[in-house]
Motif scaffolding. Structure first.
Motif, PDB file in Angstrom:
ATOM      1  N   GLY A  10      -6.828  -1.721   5.253  1.00  0.00           N
ATOM      2  CA  GLY A  10      -5.631  -2.226   4.466  1.00  0.00           C
ATOM      3  C   GLY A  10      -6.017  -3.591   3.610  1.00  0.00           C
ATOM      4  N   LEU A  11      -5.204  -3.800   2.460  1.00  0.00           N
ATOM      5  CA  LEU A  11      -5.585  -4.479   1.600  1.00  0.00           C
ATOM      6  C   LEU A  11      -4.434  -5.247   1.141  1.00  0.00           C
ATOM      7  CD1 LEU A  11      -7.382  -5.801  -0.713  1.00  0.00           C
ATOM      8  CD2 LEU A  11      -6.291  -4.029  -2.076  1.00  0.00           C
ATOM      9  N   ALA A  12      -4.618  -6.735   1.181  1.00  0.00           N
ATOM     10  CA  ALA A  12      -3.579  -7.794   0.615  1.00  0.00           C
ATOM     11  C   ALA A  12      -4.187  -8.837  -0.153  1.00  0.00           C
ATOM     12  CB  ALA A  12      -2.825  -8.370   1.665  1.00  0.00           C
ATOM     13  N   ALA A  13      -3.370  -9.581  -1.064  1.00  0.00           N
ATOM     14  CA  ALA A  13      -4.032 -10.488  -2.043  1.00  0.00           C
ATOM     15  C   ALA A  13      -2.997 -11.557  -2.089  1.00  0.00           C
ATOM     16  CB  ALA A  13      -4.239  -9.843  -3.195  1.00  0.00           C
ATOM     17  N   HIS A  14      -3.539 -12.767  -2.501  1.00  0.00           N
ATOM     18  CA  HIS A  14      -2.692 -13.892  -2.301  1.00  0.00           C
ATOM     19  C   HIS A  14      -3.149 -14.968  -3.399  1.00  0.00           C
ATOM     20  CE1 HIS A  14      -0.235 -17.151  -1.011  1.00  0.00           C
ATOM     21  NE2 HIS A  14      -1.207 -17.913  -1.036  1.00  0.00           N
ATOM     22  N   GLY A  15      -2.213 -15.719  -3.865  1.00  0.00           N
ATOM     23  CA  GLY A  15      -2.877 -16.854  -4.571  1.00  0.00           C
ATOM     24  C   GLY A  15      -1.990 -18.123  -4.339  1.00  0.00           C
ATOM     25  N   SER A  16      -2.701 -19.203  -4.044  1.00  0.00           N
ATOM     26  CA  SER A  16      -1.957 -20.610  -4.101  1.00  0.00           C
ATOM     27  C   SER A  16      -3.109 -21.664  -4.221  1.00  0.00           C
ATOM     28  CB  SER A  16      -1.545 -20.781  -2.646  1.00  0.00           C
ATOM     29  OG  SER A  16      -2.279 -20.425  -1.597  1.00  0.00           O
TER      30      SER A  16
ATOM     31  N   ASN B 229      -1.690   5.789  -6.645  1.00  0.00           N
ATOM     32  CA  ASN B 229      -2.974   4.658  -7.072  1.00  0.00           C
ATOM     33  C   ASN B 229      -3.546   4.451  -5.796  1.00  0.00           C
ATOM     34  OD1 ASN B 229      -0.803   3.288  -9.386  1.00  0.00           O
ATOM     35  ND2 ASN B 229      -2.602   4.344 -10.136  1.00  0.00           N
ATOM     36  N   THR B 230      -4.866   3.663  -5.906  1.00  0.00           N
ATOM     37  CA  THR B 230      -5.488   3.063  -4.696  1.00  0.00           C
ATOM     38  C   THR B 230      -4.673   1.648  -4.509  1.00  0.00           C
ATOM     39  OG1 THR B 230      -7.043   1.857  -5.895  1.00  0.00           O
ATOM     40  CG2 THR B 230      -7.692   4.257  -5.470  1.00  0.00           C
ATOM     41  N   PRO B 231      -4.745   1.403  -3.341  1.00  0.00           N
ATOM     42  CA  PRO B 231      -3.980   0.035  -3.185  1.00  0.00           C
ATOM     43  C   PRO B 231      -4.442  -0.869  -4.264  1.00  0.00           C
ATOM     44  CG  PRO B 231      -4.808   0.753  -1.122  1.00  0.00           C
ATOM     45  CD  PRO B 231      -5.444   1.873  -2.077  1.00  0.00           C
ATOM     46  N   ALA B 232      -5.950  -1.080  -4.515  1.00  0.00           N
ATOM     47  CA  ALA B 232      -6.095  -2.124  -5.518  1.00  0.00           C
ATOM     48  C   ALA B 232      -5.909  -1.567  -6.855  1.00  0.00           C
ATOM     49  CB  ALA B 232      -7.980  -1.994  -5.518  1.00  0.00           C
ATOM     50  N   GLN B 233      -5.852  -0.556  -7.413  1.00  0.00           N
ATOM     51  CA  GLN B 233      -5.542  -0.193  -8.788  1.00  0.00           C
ATOM     52  C   GLN B 233      -4.008  -0.730  -9.054  1.00  0.00           C
ATOM     53  OE1 GLN B 233      -7.816   0.525 -11.193  1.00  0.00           O
ATOM     54  NE2 GLN B 233      -6.167  -0.165 -12.543  1.00  0.00           N
ATOM     55  N   PHE B 234      -3.213  -0.309  -7.926  1.00  0.00           N
ATOM     56  CA  PHE B 234      -1.802  -0.405  -7.916  1.00  0.00           C
ATOM     57  C   PHE B 234      -1.750  -2.245  -8.199  1.00  0.00           C
ATOM     58  CE2 PHE B 234       2.563  -1.417  -6.127  1.00  0.00           C
ATOM     59  CZ  PHE B 234       3.167  -0.613  -6.965  1.00  0.00           C
ATOM     60  N   ARG B 235      -2.273  -2.878  -7.541  1.00  0.00           N
ATOM     61  CA  ARG B 235      -2.345  -4.172  -7.723  1.00  0.00           C
ATOM     62  C   ARG B 235      -2.905  -4.882  -9.087  1.00  0.00           C
ATOM     63  NH1 ARG B 235      -2.687  -3.149  -2.366  1.00  0.00           N
ATOM     64  NH2 ARG B 235      -1.689  -4.531  -1.081  1.00  0.00           N
ATOM     65  N   ILE B 236      -3.717  -4.417  -9.548  1.00  0.00           N
ATOM     66  CA  ILE B 236      -4.311  -4.664 -10.733  1.00  0.00           C
ATOM     67  C   ILE B 236      -3.586  -4.522 -12.002  1.00  0.00           C
ATOM     68  CG2 ILE B 236      -6.328  -4.046 -12.417  1.00  0.00           C
ATOM     69  CD1 ILE B 236      -7.870  -3.605  -9.662  1.00  0.00           C
ATOM     70  N   ASN B 237      -2.941  -3.260 -11.673  1.00  0.00           N
ATOM     71  CA  ASN B 237      -1.922  -2.747 -12.558  1.00  0.00           C
ATOM     72  C   ASN B 237      -0.900  -3.672 -12.944  1.00  0.00           C
ATOM     73  OD1 ASN B 237      -3.553  -0.630 -12.999  1.00  0.00           O
ATOM     74  ND2 ASN B 237      -2.169   0.867 -11.970  1.00  0.00           N
ATOM     75  N   HIS B 238      -0.483  -4.559 -12.145  1.00  0.00           N
ATOM     76  CA  HIS B 238       0.603  -5.577 -11.937  1.00  0.00           C
ATOM     77  C   HIS B 238       0.180  -6.773 -12.061  1.00  0.00           C
ATOM     78  CE1 HIS B 238       2.661  -1.857 -10.426  1.00  0.00           C
ATOM     79  NE2 HIS B 238       3.481  -2.098 -11.032  1.00  0.00           N
TER      80      HIS B 238
ATOM     81  N   ASN C 254      -2.826 -12.504 -14.763  1.00  0.00           N
ATOM     82  CA  ASN C 254      -3.428 -13.112 -13.846  1.00  0.00           C
ATOM     83  C   ASN C 254      -4.673 -12.774 -13.475  1.00  0.00           C
ATOM     84  OD1 ASN C 254      -4.442 -14.818 -11.700  1.00  0.00           O
ATOM     85  ND2 ASN C 254      -2.436 -14.970 -10.698  1.00  0.00           N
ATOM     86  N   PRO C 255      -5.827 -12.889 -14.565  1.00  0.00           N
ATOM     87  CA  PRO C 255      -6.891 -12.375 -14.548  1.00  0.00           C
ATOM     88  C   PRO C 255      -7.966 -12.740 -13.360  1.00  0.00           C
ATOM     89  CG  PRO C 255      -6.727 -13.754 -16.447  1.00  0.00           C
ATOM     90  CD  PRO C 255      -5.606 -13.615 -15.797  1.00  0.00           C
ATOM     91  N   ARG C 256      -7.749 -13.877 -12.732  1.00  0.00           N
ATOM     92  CA  ARG C 256      -8.546 -14.291 -11.813  1.00  0.00           C
ATOM     93  C   ARG C 256      -8.268 -13.566 -10.346  1.00  0.00           C
ATOM     94  NH1 ARG C 256      -8.282 -20.719 -10.946  1.00  0.00           N
ATOM     95  NH2 ARG C 256     -10.043 -20.209  -9.378  1.00  0.00           N
ATOM     96  N   GLN C 257      -6.863 -13.337 -10.168  1.00  0.00           N
ATOM     97  CA  GLN C 257      -6.345 -12.694  -9.235  1.00  0.00           C
ATOM     98  C   GLN C 257      -6.540 -11.081  -9.340  1.00  0.00           C
ATOM     99  OE1 GLN C 257      -2.316 -13.356  -7.873  1.00  0.00           O
ATOM    100  NE2 GLN C 257      -2.789 -12.284  -5.775  1.00  0.00           N
ATOM    101  N   GLN C 258      -6.599 -10.611 -10.524  1.00  0.00           N
ATOM    102  CA  GLN C 258      -6.851  -9.395 -10.897  1.00  0.00           C
ATOM    103  C   GLN C 258      -8.513  -9.181 -10.509  1.00  0.00           C
ATOM    104  OE1 GLN C 258      -6.633  -8.420 -15.198  1.00  0.00           O
ATOM    105  NE2 GLN C 258      -5.321  -6.666 -14.469  1.00  0.00           N
TER     106      GLN C 258
ATOM    107  N   ASP D 100       0.946  -1.317   0.049  1.00  0.00           N
ATOM    108  CA  ASP D 100       0.009  -0.141   0.061  1.00  0.00           C
ATOM    109  C   ASP D 100       0.841   1.037  -0.083  1.00  0.00           C
ATOM    110  OD1 ASP D 100      -2.074  -1.697   0.116  1.00  0.00           O
ATOM    111  OD2 ASP D 100      -3.211  -0.805   1.984  1.00  0.00           O
ATOM    112  N   GLU D 101       2.012   1.266   0.470  1.00  0.00           N
ATOM    113  CA  GLU D 101       3.238   2.415   0.398  1.00  0.00           C
ATOM    114  C   GLU D 101       3.453   2.795  -0.810  1.00  0.00           C
ATOM    115  OE1 GLU D 101       6.153   2.716   3.640  1.00  0.00           O
ATOM    116  OE2 GLU D 101       5.295   0.766   4.195  1.00  0.00           O
ATOM    117  N   LEU D 102       3.664   1.501  -1.593  1.00  0.00           N
ATOM    118  CA  LEU D 102       4.009   1.787  -3.122  1.00  0.00           C
ATOM    119  C   LEU D 102       2.888   2.297  -3.662  1.00  0.00           C
ATOM    120  CD1 LEU D 102       6.052  -1.426  -3.431  1.00  0.00           C
ATOM    121  CD2 LEU D 102       7.026   0.681  -3.179  1.00  0.00           C
ATOM    122  N   ALA D 103       1.564   1.911  -3.592  1.00  0.00           N
ATOM    123  CA  ALA D 103       0.441   2.281  -4.288  1.00  0.00           C
ATOM    124  C   ALA D 103       0.420   3.825  -4.090  1.00  0.00           C
ATOM    125  CB  ALA D 103      -0.537   1.588  -3.758  1.00  0.00           C
TER     126      ALA D 103
END
Length: 174
Positions: free
Chosen positions: A49-55, A10-19, A23-27, A2-5
């Motif tokens: 606060g937001l975080a995302a993960h895939g496994s 960017n918003t925390p979500a948009q920053f992640r979406i951009n990267h 991975n469309p499902r995680q996006q 979120d600090e990088l966002a």
């Protein structure tokens, strides 16, 4: 993250979406989380606060609503968005995500083991603090509709909770 966002404007979500363009499902789970964050109205003194993960071929995004008072972190609510493919039994998916959140919060908020003479001092739950009922946040689980094959729901809900809390603490203390 979120600090990088924030630094990127960017918003925390948009920053992640951009990267997550590969991975469309995680996006998608991050997009759903971002939309839900936009709708949330935390009380004064609470931060998101937001975080995302895939496994295990599943994707999870978590939003933590947190307050910090006199150095004590309190998690009030967690919204967990999960894409686990076709949810054969949504009640089990929900229960697994709730359990993962609670287990992850125990590690994040109380996970301290002490060594004495080369051995772990804590022997069981009587001397190792776990998340108690009065500390447990409200947990909302959103299961993303999917036609993908069913995937894992045991572990994927655990890894994003600590970073979601850390991102909220960052906002609360900056």
């Amino acid at each position: 993250m979120d600090e990088l966002a924030e630094l990127a404007g960017n918003t925390p979500a948009q920053f992640r979406i951009n990267h997550l363009e590969n991975n469309p499902r995680q996006q998608n789970v991050v997009q759903v989380a971002g939309d839900l964050m936009d709708e949330m109205q935390p009380l004064k003194g609470r931060y998101l606060g937001l975080a995302a993960h895939g496994s295990f071929s599943s994707y999870v995004a978590e939003i933590a609503e947190v307050s910090v008072d006199a150095g004590q972190i309190r998690v009030h609510k967690v919204v967990c968005i999960v894409d686990c493919g076709l949810a054969v039994n949504p009640d089990i998916v929900k229960a697994q995500m709730e359990g993962a959140v609670m287990y992850g919060l125990t590690a994040a908020l109380h996970g301290n083991l002490e060594l004495e003479n080369g051995a772990i001092k804590q022997s069981n739950f009587h001397d190792y603090p776990i998340l108690r009922m009065d500390e447990a946040p409200e947990v909302e689980v959103v299961i993303v509709q999917s036609d993908e094959a069913p995937t894992g729901v045991g572990e994927p809900g655990l890894p994003p909770i600590a970073p979601a809390v850390a991102n909220a603490v960052y906002k609360a203390t900056s």
